[in-house]
Design a protein around this motif. Structure first.
Motif, mmCIF file in Angstrom:
data_model
loop_
_atom_site.group_PDB
_atom_site.id
_atom_site.type_symbol
_atom_site.label_atom_id
_atom_site.label_comp_id
_atom_site.label_asym_id
_atom_site.label_seq_id
_atom_site.Cartn_x
_atom_site.Cartn_y
_atom_site.Cartn_z
ATOM 1 N N ILE A 158 0.828 -1.203 0.000
ATOM 2 C CA ILE A 158 0.000 0.000 0.000
ATOM 3 C C ILE A 158 0.864 1.256 0.000
ATOM 4 N N CYS A 316 -10.502 1.175 8.001
ATOM 5 C CA CYS A 316 -9.104 1.199 7.545
ATOM 6 C C CYS A 316 -8.696 2.549 6.961
ATOM 7 N N ILE A 317 -7.526 3.040 7.367
ATOM 8 C CA ILE A 317 -6.994 4.280 6.795
ATOM 9 C C ILE A 317 -5.791 3.995 5.873
ATOM 10 N N ARG A 318 -5.640 2.717 5.473
ATOM 11 C CA ARG A 318 -4.652 2.331 4.454
ATOM 12 C C ARG A 318 -3.211 2.738 4.812
ATOM 13 N N CYS A 319 -2.820 2.404 6.031
ATOM 14 C CA CYS A 319 -1.464 2.780 6.430
ATOM 15 C C CYS A 319 -0.458 1.700 6.051
ATOM 16 N N GLY A 320 -0.922 0.466 5.885
ATOM 17 C CA GLY A 320 -0.017 -0.617 5.509
ATOM 18 C C GLY A 320 0.751 -1.240 6.663
ATOM 19 N N ALA A 321 0.530 -0.769 7.892
ATOM 20 C CA ALA A 321 1.289 -1.316 9.025
ATOM 21 C C ALA A 321 1.031 -2.812 9.201
ATOM 22 N N ILE A 345 -4.930 -6.600 5.524
ATOM 23 C CA ILE A 345 -6.089 -5.803 5.121
ATOM 24 C C ILE A 345 -6.645 -6.325 3.797
ATOM 25 N N CYS A 376 -2.510 -1.981 14.209
ATOM 26 C CA CYS A 376 -3.501 -1.194 13.459
ATOM 27 C C CYS A 376 -3.879 0.089 14.201
ATOM 28 N N PRO A 377 -3.685 1.241 13.571
ATOM 29 C CA PRO A 377 -3.933 2.518 14.254
ATOM 30 C C PRO A 377 -5.415 2.812 14.482
ATOM 31 N N ILE A 380 -8.602 -2.281 14.021
ATOM 32 C CA ILE A 380 -9.426 -3.269 13.325
ATOM 33 C C ILE A 380 -8.965 -4.649 13.785
HETATM 34 S S1 SF4 Z 1 -3.041 -1.547 9.948
HETATM 35 FE FE1 SF4 Z 1 -5.259 -1.119 10.056
HETATM 36 S S2 SF4 Z 1 -5.503 0.887 9.116
HETATM 37 FE FE2 SF4 Z 1 -3.472 0.179 8.550
HETATM 38 S S3 SF4 Z 1 -3.769 -0.812 6.525
HETATM 39 FE FE3 SF4 Z 1 -3.927 -2.421 8.080
HETATM 40 S S4 SF4 Z 1 -6.120 -2.537 8.542
HETATM 41 FE FE4 SF4 Z 1 -5.795 -0.593 7.472
#
Ligand code: SF4
Lengths: 493, 222
Positions: A158, A316-321, A345, A376-377, A380
């Motif tokens: 991501i 989800c805010i698409r951070c990729g963590a 994700i 996950c920030p 989720i």
């Molecule tokens: S860590 Fe959480 S917010 Fe970040 S991409 Fe994964 S699901 Fe989305």
């Protein structure tokens, strides 16, 4: 190999097949591991220094939850505010409709080229291909996306879509595509080449297409978070800007950004703040595009909203963590998922967006270790959603005739009947001990199971059934205890 | 387009209804009840706050300088001379007292992107700065100009007054609230990428060089 995006109705192999192929690509594995190690370490450093990290996660989770609870209200509020500020808002039920709207807008300006900011949403709907079909070329402007586009490759992460390419590979692509035979392979040389290559396009092309990180209901504002400045170029220089955003991207108020602009950069790239955040509202005289469109995309999201267990996916805010934290992702890289959204994700979002049509293997691409949930920030609970989705897949399969007579279902039915009765279980175990004899290797483990069961032993050995079952041992233990008061409760044989 | 709007809103509403009907209504807190237990207000003294800001900027590889109010023009002169930048562009509304002699400062508000490409650099003020993240925040308007001004030239010198520096991101949003709809850019260090082997490389498309001049009057207790 073919790992086409499944949203476009093209074939892609199941996760196990794709993963096996990719595991053999040593270079890719090394690059992925290096990149995820670096981001993971940086993230840990800047998260640990925040004493209020957990309360920021709590607030972020609650704000996103609240946004989903009242999504209809916030979307119409955003729409109204955006229009009041001179923007235009469009709604798209699915990928085809979003692409059609975007194409019409580009064609209205007779543009043959557009510049683009990296966006998972435009990947999801296959926008670049749709544009190409009507003769419009979309120039990706993120360095990583440029590498992917010029290399005719696919994004694998991501936040860092080209993390599977190292500098020599990037140089080879640039030398070929930009016709720069003398190009060096220092990262500085490569970024300089990209700067020169793209600046001409930024200054010339009048239409830009972006995604959006956040839509602010209260103000009608849009926020985009980036590093390189290509985002700022696309958001400020062209005459026309089209932002395509999933309907779940809305947040209630401007001040909510104070939470996400802390948690997103630290989670995504391990920085306290990424180099640039842009925030704008509609059209502003004398500054930036004088024509601004937002396309609000549903594409399956409203359906997810109705699923009480799975709807948290939309926070989800698409951070990729979660990708960087995932042991499966770290082994395979993003391509094995065969979908735009990879990693944990991707394993929960993709199957829901395409209603399991092509991605039913993804919820199994996890060991449920929980590392993704921890990082996950917006909190989720990915393992919980995975288990829920696996349940749905099994239930849906059982509904079909093929599923009913399939080995999985038959096996489960037999297991259910065996476990329901102690006598039948004892009989089955007795037969099993006899039946397994040919398969137990000299190691004492079962290394290959026959027929359909082979999948289990492809990647692991199986301990054979013990000579004595727990029930037998327990019964015998009680007998022995009657005989001798000093018998220790030792292990089974 | 209208039918899609109607259909999406209806789908969302029936999804909400479905969850309530099945007793699986897992709605969270109402907006006002959302717990914001994170650190909204800063706790540092003025000098510590400025030091933290400087420290963070340096970590991004930005140049950090300081001057008192009367010495701004002198400091600007020295910084530009060291960087070898003469032909500068500047937004309207910048205090004339900041501009040293011996350099050209062209008013940049109306200059096209193409022409901005030919300047050595840009001098701006800012709306505020955030110590904790080492960020400067610019909004369209006096002393800061339209967004393209601080984007296209390869060098950016930003003047930050000590009283414009807040400690936390939340404090920044408190201050930005009244002007929330202006075009706004958070800048944290020079433009950078980590897309090749996760190495942070300065400067892709935004200014590759960023200097911040912090204006602080030591004898004044702010
Ligand atoms: S860590 Fe959480 S917010 Fe970040 S991409 Fe994964 S699901 Fe989305």
């Amino acid at each position: 190999m073919n790992t086409e995006k499944n949203f476009r109705g093209q074939r892609h192999p199941d996760f196990p097949v794709a993963a096996k192929e990719l595991l053999q690509d040593v270079q890719l594995r090394q690059n992925v591991r290096h990149a995820t190690d670096v981001i993971t370490a940086k993230r840990a450093h800047v998260v640990d220094e925040m004493q209020d990290w957990q309360t920021l996660r709590d607030a972020g989770s609650a704000v996103r939850q609240n946004a989903l609870d009242h999504l209809d209200r916030y979307l119409t509020q955003f729409e109204e505010a955006c229009i009041r500020a001179g923007g235009q808002v469009h709604w798209a039920i699915d990928a085809a409709e979003a692409n059609r709207i975007a194409i019409e807008l580009v064609q209205a300006h007779a543009a043959k080229e557009v510049i683009k900011i990296k966006s998972m949403t435009t990947e999801e709907i296959g926008l670049n291909d749709a544009l190409a079909q009507v003769g419009i070329h979309a120039h990706e402007t993120d360095l990583a996306e440029l590498i992917i586009q010029l290399g005719k490759d696919k994004p694998s992460h991501i936040v860092a879509p080209a993390l599977h390419k190292n500098r020599q590979q990037v140089r080879a692509i640039f030398q070929r595509e930009m016709e720069l035979p003398e190009l060096g392979d220092r990262p500085e040389d490569l970024t300089e080449a990209a700067r020169v290559f793209l600046r001409e396009k930024f200054l010339r092309i009048p239409v830009a297409i972006s995604g959006a990180n956040f839509l602010v209901a209260e103000t009608g504002g849009v926020c985009i978070v980036e590093s390189e400045g290509n985002g700022r170029m696309c958001l400020t220089l062209p005459r026309v800007l089209i932002a395509i955003a999933g309907i779940e991207k809305v947040i209630p108020k401007f001040r909510d950004l104070e939470v996400f602009l802390q948690t997103l950069p630290r989670s995504a790239t391990g920085e306290r703040m990424n180099p640039y955040n842009s925030l704008w509202t509609g059209v502003y005289p004398g500054d930036g595009p004088q024509e601004f469109h937002v396309i609000l995309l549903d594409n399956g999201r409203s359906e997810i909203l109705g699923d009480a267990e799975a709807r948290q996916t939309l926070k989800c805010i698409r951070c990729g963590a979660c990708q960087n934290a995932c042991p499966v992702y770290r082994q395979t890289g993003g391509h094995a998922y065969g979908s735009v959204y990879a990693g944990p994700i991707g394993a929960i979002l993709t199957p829901q967006l395409d209603r399991f049509r092509q991605s039913a293997s993804l919820p199994y691409a996890s060991s449920l270790c929980g590392a993704c949930y921890e990082v996950c920030p917006v909190k989720i609970n990915i393992p919980e959603v995975l288990i829920h989705l696996r349940g749905q897949i099994v239930r849906e399969e059982q509904e079909t005739f093929a599923g009913k007579i399939g080995p999985w279902n038959v096996g489960m039915q037999i297991a259910a009947s065996l476990f329901a009765s102690g006598d039948r279980l004892a009989l089955a175990q007795y037969l099993g001990r006899i039946g397994q004899k040919p398969f137990v290797a000299s190691s004492g483990f079962i290394e290959h199971l026959p027929f359909q069961l082979g999948g289990w032993t492809q990647t692991r050995d199986l301990a054979p059934l013990p000579a004595q079952s727990f029930r037998q041992w327990w019964a015998q233990r009680e007998k022995t205890a009657e005989n001798s008061t000093h018998t220790k409760a030792g292990g089974q044989s | 387009m209208e039918p899609a709007r109607q259909a999406i809103l209806e789908r969302i509403r029936s999804a909400h209804a479905l969850r309530s009907a099945t007793g699986r209504h897992d709605s969270g807190a109402s907006y006002d009840a959302i717990s914001r237990a994170y650190q909204r207000a800063g706790s540092l003294q003025n000098t510590e706050r400025v030091e933290l800001f400087e420290h963070r900027l340096k970590e991004y590889d930005a140049g950090v300088h300081s001057a008192s109010t009367e010495k701004i023009a002198d400091a600007v002169k020295e910084i530009l001379a060291n960087r070898g930048r003469r032909n500068m562009v500047a937004p309207s509304g910048l205090p004339a007292a900041w501009l040293p002699e011996g350099f050209t400062f062209t008013l940049g508000d109306g200059i096209t992107a193409n022409d901005l490409d030919h300047f050595d650099g840009v001098l701006t003020g800012c709306t505020l700065a955030i110590a904790l993240t080492g960020s400067i925040v610019l909004q369209s308007g006096a002393g800061q100009g339209p967004r393209r001004l601080s984007l296209i030239p390869d060098y950016h010198l930003c003047v930050v007054l000590a009283e414009q520096i807040v400690e936390t991101v939340s404090e920044a949003f408190d201050r930005l609230g009244p002007t929330a709809t202006l075009p706004t850019t958070f800048i944290s260090g020079p433009s950078a990428t980590a897309d090749i082997e996760m190495t942070r490389i300065k400067g892709v498309h935004g200014p590759r060089f960023l200097d911040v001049l912090i204006v602080q009057d030591k004898n004044r207790i702010g």
